[in-house]
Design a protein around this motif. Structure first.
Motif, short mmCIF file in Angstrom:
data_model
loop_
_atom_site.label_atom_id
_atom_site.label_comp_id
_atom_site.label_asym_id
_atom_site.label_seq_id
_atom_site.Cartn_x
_atom_site.Cartn_y
_atom_site.Cartn_z
N TRP A 30 18.93 -1.72 -28.30
CA TRP A 30 17.64 -1.04 -28.32
C TRP A 30 17.27 -0.67 -26.90
CZ3 TRP A 30 14.55 1.81 -30.96
CH2 TRP A 30 13.21 1.99 -30.58
N LEU A 31 17.01 0.60 -26.66
CA LEU A 31 16.55 1.07 -25.36
C LEU A 31 15.82 2.39 -25.50
CD1 LEU A 31 16.44 1.00 -22.23
CD2 LEU A 31 18.64 2.22 -22.25
N PRO A 32 14.47 2.39 -25.47
CA PRO A 32 13.74 3.64 -25.32
C PRO A 32 13.71 4.01 -23.83
CG PRO A 32 12.22 1.82 -25.67
CD PRO A 32 13.60 1.23 -25.64
N MET A 33 13.74 5.30 -23.52
CA MET A 33 13.83 5.72 -22.12
C MET A 33 13.21 7.10 -21.99
SD MET A 33 15.16 4.57 -19.18
CE MET A 33 16.78 3.79 -19.09
N PRO A 34 12.38 7.37 -20.96
CA PRO A 34 12.14 6.53 -19.79
C PRO A 34 11.01 5.50 -19.96
CG PRO A 34 11.06 8.64 -19.51
CD PRO A 34 11.81 8.73 -20.80
N HIS A 35 10.20 5.65 -21.01
CA HIS A 35 9.09 4.73 -21.22
C HIS A 35 9.31 3.94 -22.50
CE1 HIS A 35 7.14 6.88 -17.99
NE2 HIS A 35 7.27 8.01 -18.66
N VAL A 36 8.58 2.84 -22.64
CA VAL A 36 8.78 2.00 -23.81
C VAL A 36 8.40 2.73 -25.09
CG1 VAL A 36 6.49 0.92 -23.80
CG2 VAL A 36 8.47 -0.37 -24.65
N GLU A 37 7.50 3.70 -25.01
CA GLU A 37 7.11 4.45 -26.20
C GLU A 37 7.90 5.75 -26.35
OE1 GLU A 37 3.58 5.33 -23.36
OE2 GLU A 37 5.44 4.19 -23.34
N SER A 38 8.93 5.95 -25.50
CA SER A 38 9.79 7.13 -25.58
C SER A 38 10.80 7.00 -26.70
CB SER A 38 10.53 7.32 -24.25
OG SER A 38 9.64 7.57 -23.18
N PRO A 39 11.46 8.11 -27.07
CA PRO A 39 12.56 8.01 -28.03
C PRO A 39 13.69 7.15 -27.50
CG PRO A 39 11.82 10.29 -27.79
CD PRO A 39 11.15 9.51 -26.71
N SER A 40 14.49 6.63 -28.42
CA SER A 40 15.53 5.68 -28.04
C SER A 40 16.80 6.37 -27.57
CB SER A 40 15.85 4.77 -29.23
OG SER A 40 16.34 5.53 -30.32
N VAL A 41 17.53 5.64 -26.72
CA VAL A 41 18.89 5.99 -26.33
C VAL A 41 19.87 5.20 -27.18
CG1 VAL A 41 20.55 6.05 -24.43
CG2 VAL A 41 18.12 6.47 -23.98
N PHE A 42 19.56 3.92 -27.37
CA PHE A 42 20.32 3.03 -28.27
C PHE A 42 19.35 2.45 -29.29
CE2 PHE A 42 22.25 2.41 -23.97
CZ PHE A 42 23.40 3.15 -24.19
N ALA A 43 19.74 2.47 -30.56
CA ALA A 43 18.87 1.95 -31.62
C ALA A 43 19.67 1.36 -32.77
CB ALA A 43 17.94 3.05 -32.13
N SER A 44 20.82 0.75 -32.47
CA SER A 44 21.62 0.18 -33.56
C SER A 44 20.93 -1.01 -34.21
CB SER A 44 23.01 -0.22 -33.07
OG SER A 44 22.93 -1.13 -32.01
N ILE A 45 19.91 -1.57 -33.56
CA ILE A 45 19.14 -2.63 -34.19
C ILE A 45 18.38 -2.09 -35.41
CG2 ILE A 45 17.01 -2.36 -32.84
CD1 ILE A 45 16.90 -5.45 -32.67
N LEU A 46 18.16 -0.77 -35.44
CA LEU A 46 17.46 -0.13 -36.56
C LEU A 46 18.41 0.63 -37.49
CD1 LEU A 46 14.29 1.24 -34.74
CD2 LEU A 46 14.52 -0.85 -36.09
N ASP A 47 19.63 0.80 -37.06
CA ASP A 47 20.65 1.40 -37.92
C ASP A 47 22.00 1.11 -37.28
OD1 ASP A 47 22.53 3.19 -39.20
OD2 ASP A 47 20.80 4.32 -39.95
N ALA A 48 22.71 0.13 -37.84
CA ALA A 48 23.94 -0.35 -37.22
C ALA A 48 25.01 0.74 -37.14
CB ALA A 48 24.48 -1.54 -38.01
N GLN A 49 24.95 1.73 -38.02
CA GLN A 49 25.96 2.79 -38.03
C GLN A 49 25.57 3.98 -37.17
OE1 GLN A 49 28.86 2.08 -39.56
NE2 GLN A 49 27.89 0.12 -40.03
N LYS A 50 24.32 4.42 -37.24
CA LYS A 50 23.91 5.65 -36.58
C LYS A 50 23.17 5.45 -35.26
CE LYS A 50 22.97 7.98 -41.01
NZ LYS A 50 21.88 8.60 -41.82
N GLY A 51 22.60 4.26 -35.06
CA GLY A 51 21.59 4.11 -34.02
C GLY A 51 22.08 4.20 -32.60
N GLY A 52 23.35 3.87 -32.35
CA GLY A 52 23.88 3.90 -30.99
C GLY A 52 23.79 2.56 -30.30
N HIS A 53 24.78 2.26 -29.45
CA HIS A 53 24.82 0.97 -28.76
C HIS A 53 25.66 1.11 -27.50
CE1 HIS A 53 28.59 0.99 -31.12
NE2 HIS A 53 29.09 0.35 -30.07
N TRP A 54 25.63 0.06 -26.68
CA TRP A 54 26.49 -0.05 -25.50
C TRP A 54 26.98 -1.49 -25.47
CZ3 TRP A 54 24.51 0.66 -19.77
CH2 TRP A 54 25.59 0.51 -18.90
N ARG A 55 28.25 -1.67 -25.81
CA ARG A 55 28.77 -3.02 -26.00
C ARG A 55 29.89 -3.31 -25.00
NH1 ARG A 55 30.32 -2.58 -31.16
NH2 ARG A 55 28.17 -2.98 -31.83
N ILE A 56 29.84 -4.48 -24.40
CA ILE A 56 30.91 -4.99 -23.54
C ILE A 56 31.22 -6.41 -24.01
CG2 ILE A 56 31.62 -5.62 -21.20
CD1 ILE A 56 29.58 -3.59 -20.14
#
Length: 618
Positions: A30-56
Motif C-alpha cells: 500500500w502506497l498512496p503518492m504524493p500525499h496520503v489521500e492521493s491515488p495509490s501506486v501499490f494497492a495489493s492489500i486491496l486486490d492481491a491480483q490487480k493492486g500492484g506491489h513491490w516485493r523483495i
C-alpha cells in the motif's frame, strides 16, 4: 483468501506527507503518492491480483521478522534461509531542509549468501487504467497511460511520473512490471529507490547518508522519558511507538492529521463496513494532539490549531465539516472502486467519505477541550478568539438537535448522549478559556446553556432500569462513549451513575477486556469487532475510579493484541484476536498513550496530575 496477509503483519513507514505498508515478507502493498489521500501506486492489500506491489524476498524457503530501528520509523525485515541471512531496510526520507518524496529500500547481507527475487509492479491510480514502465539508465520511468473511461472523475497521476533506481541490478521489464534475481553475500548491499516527480534521484553512494539523516530525525523527535516517567516499564515502549505512529499521521506542511493512512480495510472481513480514513477528522485530530502533548510534543498542537483556526476564521460554524482533506479540501465525495476485489473479498472499496456531510455535534466539545488543555491563550490573536467564540455560540444554538454522533451512524440522526455531553464540554471549556485567558464572552448565557444541557442529559440520558447512561434518549442501548462522562468532568468518578455505567458496559459490551462501541442498530448490515479505543477508555475510567487492578488487567489484555511492531488497527476480533479496520489507527494509539498515562498515575499515587492529559482528562 490467497495473497492476503493478516493486518497485524504489516509495518508502516512514512515521510509526514504519506505512508506505506510493508508486510513481514518484504512486500510493499500500500502506497498512496504524493500525499496520503492521493491515488495509490501499490494497492495489493486491496486486490492481491490487480493492486500492484513491490516485493523483495529470498528465492528459497525463509523465515522472517520485522523490527524498527530504535526510536525511529525506519523498518527492517530480516530473512533467514538455509544459506544465510539478509535484511531489507525500508524508510521514506524526512529532513529538516526539505521534502523528498521517495521510498528507499536497502538490501544487505548479514551472513552467508542469499539469492533474492525482486518483483516490481506499480499500478497507478488505484490500479485504474494503464501504467507504463520505460527502461532508462540505472532504472525505470513509470507513467500513467490512457484512462479506459471508467471512473474518469477519479484524481490520478496523469501529469506525474515516478523514477525507479535499480541500484545497479538488471531489472527486466515485461509488460506492467519488472523483475530481477541476484545474490547478496555477507556485508554486501544494494539500494533501490522509488521517487515521485524527481528528474534525478539519489546516487546509491548518497543513500546511506539519507538513512542516517532520517534515523536522526526520528530519534531527535521521539519521546525521551526522563527519570520518574509516569509510563510504566511495560507500557513505555508501546507509548513511544504510539507517538511515532501518531506523528506519521500528521502532515508536515499543513499541520492536519489523518485518522489512518489506509482506506477500506474492513471492520468485518467480507462485509461492507469499509471506509476511507485518510482525512483530517476534527475529532480525531483533537484526540491526537492531546496524546502527543502527553508525550511532550506540543509543536503539533500549535501547527494543528493554526490550520484549524485559519479554517474557522473563513467558515461560519454552520459550514464546518466533520472532516477535510489534509490540505483543507472540503470535497471528499465518496466513490466506490468496483473493479477492486477488496481486502479478502471485502467490498466495496471506497475513496472519499460521505460523513463529510453529516452533523456531528460532539466535534466542537473535543476541539474546545483540546484547545484548553494543550494551548497557551497568550498565543491567540483576536481573530483566533473570535473563531472560538463563534463555535461556542453555535453550540448554544444547536446542542438540542439530533446528529450522526461520534460513530457517524448511517441510520439517521438521533439524540446521542455523547453529543450532548460534548456540547456541555464545549460550553464549559469555552467559559474556562475566557476566564483563564481574559477573553470577552457572554458568560451568563454560556453558563445557563451549559447548565441546561447538564440537566437535560441527567433527565433523559440515564436509564434507572438499565442502570446506565444510554447511547441516546429513549433507548436502552449502551454506548462505550459513556465511559468518558467522568473523564471530561461532566460527573465525578465516584458518582453512583458513573460507577453503574462502568459496570453495565463491562457486563454488556466487554469480552475479556475488549469493548464494543455499542449494542444498537446502526443502519448497516453485518457485525464488527471490538473497538480498541473503547477498550482503553475502560482502562482510564477504571484507573481513575480507583479500580486499579481491574484497569491493569484490561490494559494488559488489550495490549496483548498489538502487532509484533506495537501497531494497532481500529478494531480487534474477540473470537480470533485478529486486527480489523484501517491500520494503524490514530484513535487506537491515542487510547494506548492516555490509558497508559492514567494507569501509571493511579499506580503511583504520588505522581502529580498533569494538565495535559488528553481527551481522557480535565
Amino acid at each position: 483468501m490467497t495473497g492476503y496477509f493478516p493486518i497485524e503483519r504489516y509495518g508502516i513507514i512514512g515521510n509526514l506527507e504519506t505512508c506505506a505498508l510493508v508486510n513481514d515478507e518484504g512486500g510493499i502493498e500500500w502506497l498512496p503518492m504524493p500525499h496520503v489521500e492521493s491515488p495509490s501506486v501499490f494497492a495489493s492489500i486491496l486486490d492481491a491480483q490487480k493492486g500492484g506491489h513491490w516485493r523483495i524476498q529470498p528465492m528459497l524457503a525463509f523465515e522472517s521478522e520485522q523490527s524498527y530501528l530504535d526510536s525511529t520509523n525506519v523498518l527492517r525485515t530480516t530473512f533467514e534461509t538455509e544459506s544465510g541471512r539478509v535484511r531489507v531496510t525500508d524508510f521514506m526520507p524526512v529532513r529538516n531542509d526539505g521534502m523528498e518524496r521517495a521510498v528507499y529500500r536497502k538490501v544487505e547481507g548479514i551472513e552467508g549468501d542469499v539469492e533474492l527475487e525482486l518483483t516490481f509492479s506499480p499500478q497507478l491510480d488505484y490500479a485504474h487504467g494503464e501504467t507504463n514502465l520505460t527502461p532508462e539508465d540505472d532504472g525505470i520511468r513509470i507513467t500513467s497511460g490512457d484512462d479506459d473511461g471508467d471512473d474518469g472523475d477519479l484524481p490520478g497521476h496523469d501529469d506525474d511520473h515516478f523514477a525507479f533506481l535499480s541500484g545497479g541490478i538488471d531489472v527486466e521489464v515485461d509488460g506492467g512490471g519488472g523483475s530481477a534475481v541476484w545474490s547478496v553475500g555477507e556485508d554486501e548491499s544494494t539500494w533501490f529507490v522509488l521517487a515521485f516527480n524527481e528528474k534525478s534521484i539519489a546516487n546509491t553512494e548518497d543513500c546511506e547518508a539519507e538513512l542516517n539523516r532520517t534515523s536522526e530525525f526520528w530519534r531527535d523527535w521521539a519521546h525521551d522519558c526522563p527519570d520518574g516517567c509516569v509510563f510504566g516499564e511495560d507500557s513505555h515502549d508501546l507509548a513511544v511507538r504510539s507517538g511515532l505512529v501518531l506523528k506519521l499521521l500528521t502532515h508536515r506542511k499543513t499541520g492536519a492529521i489523518c485518522a489512518a493512512p489506509t482506506t477500506s480495510l474492513p471492520e468485518n472481513v467480507g462485509g461492507v463496513r469499509n471506509w476511507d480514513y485518510r482525512y483530517n477528522w476534527i475529532r480525531d485530530a483533537a484526540f491526537t494532539i492531546q496524546a502527543l502533548a502527553n508525550l511532550g510534543h506540543t509543536d503539533e498542537a500549535e501547527a494543528y490549531f493554526d490550520w484549524f483556526l485559519g479554517l474557522s476564521q473563513s467558515e461560519h460554524p454552520t459550514k464546518i465539516q466533520p472532516l477535510y482533506g489534509l490540505h483543507g479540501d472540503p470535497d471528499l465525495s465518496e466513490k466506490t472502486l468496483d473493479y477492486l476485489a477488496g481486502y479478502r473479498g471485502s467490498t466495496p472499496v471506497r475513496v472519499g467519505n460521505g460523513a463529510k456531510d453529516q452533523r456531528q455535534l460532539d466535534v466542537f466539545g473535543e476541539l474546545l477541550l483540546a484547545i484548553f488543555e494543550t494551548s497557551d491563550g497568550g498565543d491567540f490573536d483576536p481573530d483566533d478568539w473570535e473563531a472560538i467564540r463563534r463555535i461556542v455560540e453555535h453550540v448554544c444554538d444547536v446542542w438540542d438537535k439530533p446528529d450522526a454522533g461520534i460513530w457517524e451512524v448511517r441510520g439517521g440522526p438521533d439524540q446521542f448522549v455523547h453529543s450532548k455531553v460534548m456540547c456541555w464540554v464545549a460550553l464549559d471549556r469555552g467559559l474556562r478559556i475566557a476566564d483563564e485567558w481574559g477573553f470577552d464572552a457572554p458568560t451568563e448565557k454560556w453558563q445557563e446553556t451549559r447548565d441546561m444541557i447538564r440537566g437535560d442529559v441527567l433527565e433523559h440520558g440515564y436509564d434507572d432500569e438499565v442502570g446506565s447512561f444510554t447511547q441516546a434518549y429513549d433507548t436502552d442501548a449502551l454506548d462505550a462513549t459513556a465511559l468518558l462522562i467522568p473523564v471530561v468532568g461532566f460527573l465525578p468518578f465516584d458518582d453512583e451513575k458513573v460507577q453503574n455505567t462502568i459496570d453495565a458496559i463491562r457486563d454488556r459490551l466487554e469480552t475479556d477486556g475488549l469493548v464494543k462501541r455499542y449494542d444498537a442498530e446502526d443502519g448497516l448490515p453485518g457485525d464488527e469487532g471490538a473497538f480498541v479505543i473503547c477498550s482503553f477508555w475502560l482502562v482510564s475510567a477504571l484507573a481513575q475510579s480507583g479500580r486499579v487492578e481491574e484497569a491493569r488487567e484490561v490494559f494488559e489484555s488489550v495490549c496483548s493484541y498489538a502487532s509484533p511492531l506495537g501497531l494497532l488497527a481500529e478494531e480487534i476480533d474477540p473470537e480470533t484476536g485478529q486486527q480489523l479496520g484501517n491500520y494503524p489507527q490514530a484513535f487506537s494509539h491515542v487510547g494506548l498513550v492516555n490509558s497508559a498515562l492514567y494507569l501509571g498515575m493511579a499506580e503511583d499515587e504520588n505522581e502529580p496530575h498533569p494538565k495535559t492529559v488528553g481527551m481522557e482528562g480535565g
